[in-house]
Design an enzyme around this catalytic site. Sequence first.
Site, PDB file in Angstrom:
ATOM      1  CG  HIS A 171     -10.781  -7.064  -3.356  1.00  0.00           C
ATOM      2  ND1 HIS A 171     -11.403  -5.841  -3.871  1.00  0.00           N
ATOM      3  CD2 HIS A 171      -9.467  -6.843  -3.568  1.00  0.00           C
ATOM      4  CE1 HIS A 171     -10.598  -5.046  -4.509  1.00  0.00           C
ATOM      5  NE2 HIS A 171      -9.422  -5.606  -4.327  1.00  0.00           N
ATOM      6  CG  ASP A 204      -8.581  -2.410  -7.055  1.00  0.00           C
ATOM      7  OD1 ASP A 204      -7.494  -1.870  -7.120  1.00  0.00           O
ATOM      8  OD2 ASP A 204      -8.760  -3.289  -6.013  1.00  0.00           O
ATOM      9  CG  HIS A 225      -1.669  -9.518  -2.007  1.00  0.00           C
ATOM     10  ND1 HIS A 225      -2.445  -9.898  -3.247  1.00  0.00           N
ATOM     11  CD2 HIS A 225      -0.512  -9.094  -2.745  1.00  0.00           C
ATOM     12  CE1 HIS A 225      -1.779  -9.601  -4.130  1.00  0.00           C
ATOM     13  NE2 HIS A 225      -0.521  -9.186  -4.122  1.00  0.00           N
ATOM     14  CD  GLU A 252      -6.388  -4.517  -8.338  1.00  0.00           C
ATOM     15  OE1 GLU A 252      -5.856  -3.744  -8.143  1.00  0.00           O
ATOM     16  OE2 GLU A 252      -7.125  -4.934  -7.657  1.00  0.00           O
ATOM     17  CG  ASP A 306      -3.415  -1.091  -6.844  1.00  0.00           C
ATOM     18  OD1 ASP A 306      -4.452  -0.922  -7.156  1.00  0.00           O
ATOM     19  OD2 ASP A 306      -3.176  -1.924  -5.907  1.00  0.00           O
ATOM     20  CG  HIS A 327      -1.945  -1.000   0.723  1.00  0.00           C
ATOM     21  ND1 HIS A 327      -3.040  -1.477   1.938  1.00  0.00           N
ATOM     22  CD2 HIS A 327      -2.576  -1.865  -0.368  1.00  0.00           C
ATOM     23  CE1 HIS A 327      -3.902  -2.256   1.419  1.00  0.00           C
ATOM     24  NE2 HIS A 327      -3.672  -2.544   0.092  1.00  0.00           N
ATOM     25  CG  HIS A 334     -10.443  -3.555  -0.418  1.00  0.00           C
ATOM     26  ND1 HIS A 334      -9.423  -3.428   0.499  1.00  0.00           N
ATOM     27  CD2 HIS A 334      -9.970  -3.754  -1.556  1.00  0.00           C
ATOM     28  CE1 HIS A 334      -8.104  -3.500   0.056  1.00  0.00           C
ATOM     29  NE2 HIS A 334      -8.542  -3.799  -1.265  1.00  0.00           N
TER      30      HIS A 334
HETATM   31  N1  GLY Z   1      -6.049  -1.248  -4.534  1.00  0.00           N
HETATM   32  C1  GLY Z   1      -6.052  -1.956  -3.420  1.00  0.00           C
HETATM   33  C2  GLY Z   1      -6.334  -3.314  -3.841  1.00  0.00           C
HETATM   34  O1  GLY Z   1      -5.972  -3.687  -5.031  1.00  0.00           O
HETATM   35  O2  GLY Z   1      -6.799  -4.146  -3.056  1.00  0.00           O
HETATM   36 MN    MN Z   2      -5.881  -2.598  -6.612  1.00  0.00          MN
HETATM   37 MN    MN Z   3      -7.819  -4.945  -5.476  1.00  0.00          MN
END
Ligand code: GLY
Ligand code: MN
Ligand code: MN
Length: 435
Positions: free
Chosen positions: A347, A264, A343, A401, A253, A236, A354
Amino acid sequence: MRMFKERRGRLLEALGSGAAVFAAGREQRRNGDVDHEFRQESTFWYLTGFEEPDAVAVLRPGHEEPYVLFVRPHDPEQAVWVGPRVGVDGAVERYGASAAYPVEELAERLPRLLDGVETLHFALGSDERLGRLLGELVTRRRDGAQRGAAPIARVADPTPLVDALRLLKGPEELDALRRAIAVTGAGIEAAMRATQPGLHEYEVQAAMEAEFRRLGSPRNGFPSIVASGPGACTLHYTTNRRRIEAGELLLLDVGAEWDYYSADVTRTFPVDGRLTPEQRAVYDIVLEAQRRGIEAAGPGVPFHAVHDAALRALVEGLVELEVIAGPVDEAIEQRTFRPYYMHSTSHWLGLDVHDVGAYRQGEASTVLESGMVLTVEPGLYFNPDAGPVPERLRHIGVRIEDDVAITAEGHEVLSVAIPKDAEAFEAIVGRPRER
Ligand code: GLY
Ligand code: MN
Ligand code: MN
């Protein structure tokens, strides 16, 4: 309007009897006499569409006035300094309340509104003022029971019911997410084009967020992570002050908001367009892990299956890179991958980055259904402070992501248009768009 009414209708049906009370967000002091920028609390917005702070909504299934709003009333002085409020009349006319009152009358009017209610649906801890008022009301009704009045028998948390509604996105919500993701993609591409070794992370951030705002997104869904070199290993990282050096990776991100829905998306790319062989080896493992995670996502599949598929590919890659010892099953079992992948892979995504919604039903993983939206975001992080790292991989951090909607047939990658092929980077990074 119709959308919010339908949502309240579904909630009223789920509540069955009793009454539910929800608090809007409050203005928060930042420093001196400056407040944080206000954004409505997500569930309150989901149920009402109302954007001002300090409001309270009372929902009463089966009642002739099922939806009562308490709002900040019109104030001519405030109107001059900060602009007009919706006011009591606007709450009825524009937001469909059956009745509306100034929020100053909340304490006086709540007992009448909740008269005879036996089950009070309220999320304890969600709002201090409202919690105190309702606590006093429960006490008074309990005391009154000695004189024959009906006490409030139960205080039930409506959160799981609302969260279950929010978990399944309707067509308007998917449209808003698509817009948020399209804007985010345009910003990421602008950032890639602006990237040059020697710039600072905040300069790339500025190019990206300028595009978010230019395209009409009012704010970000969360603080942008713009992490060059070793910063990519900090999950983060949001300081975004470092100077970008040649030969490094840059991890973005980020997520723009549209109609309160947040994208996201993470992209990691070489700051001079070309991945080194070591970066490429790591990148290809993460990309393959993401491909397998996305492939696993579909209706009827347990939520954790996406993580399991991505994790297996990451562990295969770590064994191949000789960072951890095989066999793969044993490495998964003993979690020797943890220093490099700490991680989870997914999510829920929606009004909150989130987003709300249960990940388990008792012991079992939630089963994916059409209308759910989740991220798929595997990564590998070679931080020598976290575990043993071969010299050649030190400080490489890669995460990729995407945002994935579950459909009746399978899935749709909502962020599919945002570049992530190593080959695409060469054509885009550091190359301003020709006009
Ligand atoms: N940007 C926060 C995550 O990817 O969960
Ligand atoms: Mn993210
Ligand atoms: Mn995320």
